[in-house]
Scaffold this active site. Structure first.
Site, PDB file in Angstrom:
ATOM      1  N   GLU A  81       0.813  -1.210   0.000  1.00 10.75           N
ATOM      2  CA  GLU A  81       0.000   0.000   0.000  1.00 10.75           C
ATOM      3  C   GLU A  81       0.850   1.265   0.000  1.00 10.75           C
ATOM      4  OE1 GLU A  81      -3.203  -0.338   2.755  1.00 10.75           O
ATOM      5  OE2 GLU A  81      -3.342   1.838   2.947  1.00 10.75           O
ATOM      6  N   ASP A  82       1.910   1.259   0.790  1.00  7.25           N
ATOM      7  CA  ASP A  82       2.628   2.516   1.032  1.00  7.25           C
ATOM      8  C   ASP A  82       3.998   2.638   0.383  1.00  7.25           C
ATOM      9  OD1 ASP A  82       0.516   3.051   2.657  1.00  7.25           O
ATOM     10  OD2 ASP A  82       1.557   2.620   4.527  1.00  7.25           O
TER      11      ASP A  82
END
Ligand code: MN
Length: 737
Positions: free
Chosen positions: A91-92
């Site tokens: 996600e990051d």
């Protein structure tokens, strides 16, 4: 500090957190697992290197803490640790799911994928609900994903301090709306309790700290009492000949607060601030007997309240919880709850699902989890439910309820939530049985379909193949499955009939050489306040909405329809409740996002009627005005959880002399014509408050009154409620939301 020093200080903290994680893995780790954990750790450290959390710490400390919660508090193994360490990398950071698959295999990649939030563009309207649906989808595949997700949420909740207030509120709302009930459902009681405490700390900070302080102040006194309670039991327990532990456990701050709220008593009058727990250490084949032996000792010394005996040993709760609970009268006549269980049961109660798997097959318990997962699967597979509806269904009916046991005519046991009806039972057996249900026999007697079932009922469903569910049926069921099945049948019917409405509209539009585009349909359903196209077309079919009315409010412009602007004269405002209120009351001063509220167009939500002193927030409604809700409003939790991005900060600006309306419900014993006088007298002269409206109804010696009081703030309101409660004949006073 120089950048280099800072980095080496960080490295030390990170490495310590990693060593702590390894120490929490109890069982010996195989070399291959250890290598995989190390690799995941190194990958995550590198990937998150440039990131910091809001608090300023290196980001990697978060995945490390999540992994530690997984091992230490849930008891998960190495694969889950790897997935927890990697849960935020896709996600990051630039790491892709394919890279994770290449290095750690398909299983871990699937888990990490399940933990990666959906693209927020996916469905901005209810991103949270879609996410939750996704999480549940992984639950039926691999329950560990949900457990890691819960650990993730727990760590975020524990470290919320650095966030902005409205963000805190949003996260707290999601937590109490979804995660706490889910923790309950998965048997993670310790986690559920912590979730609710942490939520309360955010939504009701003053009450939270107040209770925490009082608990600390009374600790010594409480311990003395617990010792006095335990002392006469010990000689008998020692004689049993097996090891046991006995101790007092304080109840959670949230549960104490809940009691203060619902019973409207001060902290000092709450007697069950703790429970006594007795945990026996015996092999699994002897645990039932041992628990009942302990029960018999406890109730031999302290008098039990027989109606408070709860036996979840003979039939465990469907979240796997097993324990024997009773309430007895202890020294000084105080009621004390006693919980009796074995080590194994205790571990399941504390750690829930994961521990349950460890003991799978012990005692030939029916696999209650499997049954539950089946029901989740079924709701998931319903193609007609949208995410918000799905979440509502799931949450309302699947999570917090206590359970009842009922039987089919063949004697087969079915577990249903407390409050379930005969119709729920029909749907729980088979969807078709639900759809065709026309009558029900409970214990051989005919009852209405909405008849509430009791423990031990035997239920027989009578069907008719021409039967069809209608919207009214929704009022007769409480389970998620029944509700979603009825809704989808009703929706299907509306959709079919709506086709006629759609055709009418198309015919009319074609006269203006217009096509029925999504744009037009969209404008129309929003303008007339319907929830969807389907509702719009159905309204046209039933003629609740007419084509004539549409063309009174819309005109053709180019290839579309546009609203005809309306001019509203001041004196033509519709006489609404809020308008009426504004007139005779000085408006309280609010600030929204730190600015004077006058800059915005806002109203007080009528579902919870906030008064000065309540914790509040502002919510942007669909037509772009603001509504002020209390943070404890039941609707608000839903709003915050599903539409968190619409939440704005709102605060009272203290101004003396401003007033609010609070609605109270008062019940009590009706001993004749004096009741109303006494109440109104108490309110207007004793308390010196104004009454806006007052209605009272009596039935068989009881009355129920509704009073709208004009007050200045919550303090004044609470004093009024206490005074009213002290009046003779008044039994309850509660604030209506
Ligand atoms: Mn995370």
């Amino acid at each position: 500090m120089s950048a280099e020093l800072l980095r080496s200080a960080d490295d030390k903290i990170i490495h310590n957190a990693y060593r702590k994680l390894l120490r929490t893995i109890k069982n010996p780790i195989e070399a291959a697992d250890r290598r995989m954990i190390r690799e995941a750790y190194e990958l995550a450290v590198e990937a998150h290197r440039p990131q910091r959390r809001k608090s300023g710490e290196p980001y990697i400390l978060h995945p490390l803490a999540v992994a530690t919660i997984c091992t230490e508090e849930i008891g998960l193994g190495p694969t889950a640790v790897v997935a927890a360490l990697l849960h935020d990398v896709v996600e990051d950071t630039p790491i892709t799911i394919e890279q994770v698959r290449d290095r750690f295999g398909t299983r871990v990649a699937q888990m990490v994928n399940g933990l990666t939030k959906l693209d927020s563009a996916y469905n901005a309207e209810s991103a949270q609900a879609e996410n939750f649906k996704k999480v549940l989808g992984t639950l039926v595949e691999d329950v560990r994903v949900v457990l890691i997700k819960m650990a993730d949420r727990l760590h975020n909740m524990r470290t919320l301090g650095a966030m902005a207030r409205q963000k805190q509120l949003k996260i707290a709302a999601e937590t109490s709306y979804i995660y706490a009930p889910l923790a309950h459902r998965l048997g993670l009681y310790a986690m559920k309790t912590e979730f609710l405490d942490l939520c309360m700390k955010i939504t009701e900070p003053e009450s939270y700290h107040d209770i925490a302080r009082k608990l600390a102040d009374t600790k010594r006194e409480r311990n003395r009492y617990i010792n006095e309670f335990i002392k006469p039991l010990t000689p008998f327990l020692n004689d049993l000949g097996f090891p046991y532990k006995i101790y007092g456990r304080p109840k959670s701050i949230y549960s104490i607060w809940n009691k203060i709220q619902t019973k409207r008593v001060p902290f000092e009058e709450i007697y069950d601030l703790f429970a006594v727990r007795i945990v026996v250490d015996v092999p699994s084949e002897r645990e039932k007997l041992a628990c009942w032996q302990v029960y018999s000792i406890v109730t031999g010394v302290h008098t039990p309240l027989p109606e408070r005996l709860k036996d979840w040993i003979t039939v465990p709760k469907s979240n796997g919880y097993e324990s024997l609970h009773t309430t007895v009268i202890g020294p000084q006549g105080k009621f004390v709850e006693v919980q009796i269980r074995s080590n194994r049961m205790d571990e399941i109660a504390e750690r829930g699902f994961a521990a349950h798997w460890k003991y799978k097959g012990v005692n030939n318990q029916p696999d209650v989890f499997e049954q539950w997962l089946d029901s989740v699967r079924e709701i998931m597979e319903d193609p007609t439910s949208n995410a918000v509806e799905f979440l509502d269904n799931f949450k309302d009916n699947n999570l917090f309820h206590e359970e009842i046991f009922v039987y089919t005519p063949k004697g087969e046991l079915k577990i249903l939530p407390e409050g379930a009806t005969a119709l729920d039972f029909a749907f729980s057996i088979h969807t078709d049985l639900g759809y065709r249900c026309t009558a029900v026999k409970v214990n051989n007697k005919l009852v209405p379909m909405g008849h509430k079932l009791n423990n031990g009922d035997q239920v027989q469903i009578i069907i008719n193949k021409n039967q069809k569910p209608s919207e009214d049926w929704l009022k007769m069921v409480v389970t998620g499955k029944a509700r979603s099945k009825i809704r989808s049948a009703v929706k299907e019917e509306r959709r079919n009939l709506g086709e006629y409405g759609r055709e009418t509209l198309m015919r009319k539009l074609s006269k203006f050489k217009l096509e029925l585009t999504d744009e037009i349909a969209d404008r129309l359903y929003r303008h007339f306040g319907y929830g969807s196209y389907v509702d719009l077309y159905y309204a046209l079919y039933t003629e609740e909405l007419t084509v004539e009315r549409i063309f009174k409010e819309f005109m053709v412009e180019g290839n579309t329809l546009v609203e005809i602007p309306v001019r509203v004269e001041d004196n033509q405002l519709p006489p609404g409740r809020s308008v009426e209120r504004k007139k005779d009351m000085s408006k309280a001063r609010l600030s929204i996002n730190g600015e004077p509220a006058e800059r915005y167009s806002y109203t007080m939500a009528t579902c919870c009627n906030p008064v000065q002193g309540d914790n509040i927030f502002a919510y942007i409604t669909a037509n772009a005005t603001l509504k002020i809700h209390r943070t404890t409003c039941p609707n608000a939790t839903n709003l915050m959880a599903n539409y968190g991005y619409r939440i704005q900060k709102a605060e009272w600006v203290h101004t003396p002399g401003t007033t609010f309306v609070a609605d109270l419900k008062i019940t009590g014993i009706d001993d004749g014509p004096g009741v109303i006088e006494r109440l109104t007298h108490a309110i207007s002269s004793m308390l010196n408050l104004n009454i806006r409206t007052f209605s009272i109804a009596g039935d068989q010696g009881y009355f129920e009154g509704r009073v709208s009081l004009v007050v200045q703030n919550t303090d004044q309101l609470h004093i009024a409620m206490r005074r009213l409660e002290e009046l003779p004949n008044v039994s309850t006073v509660e604030r209506l939301m």
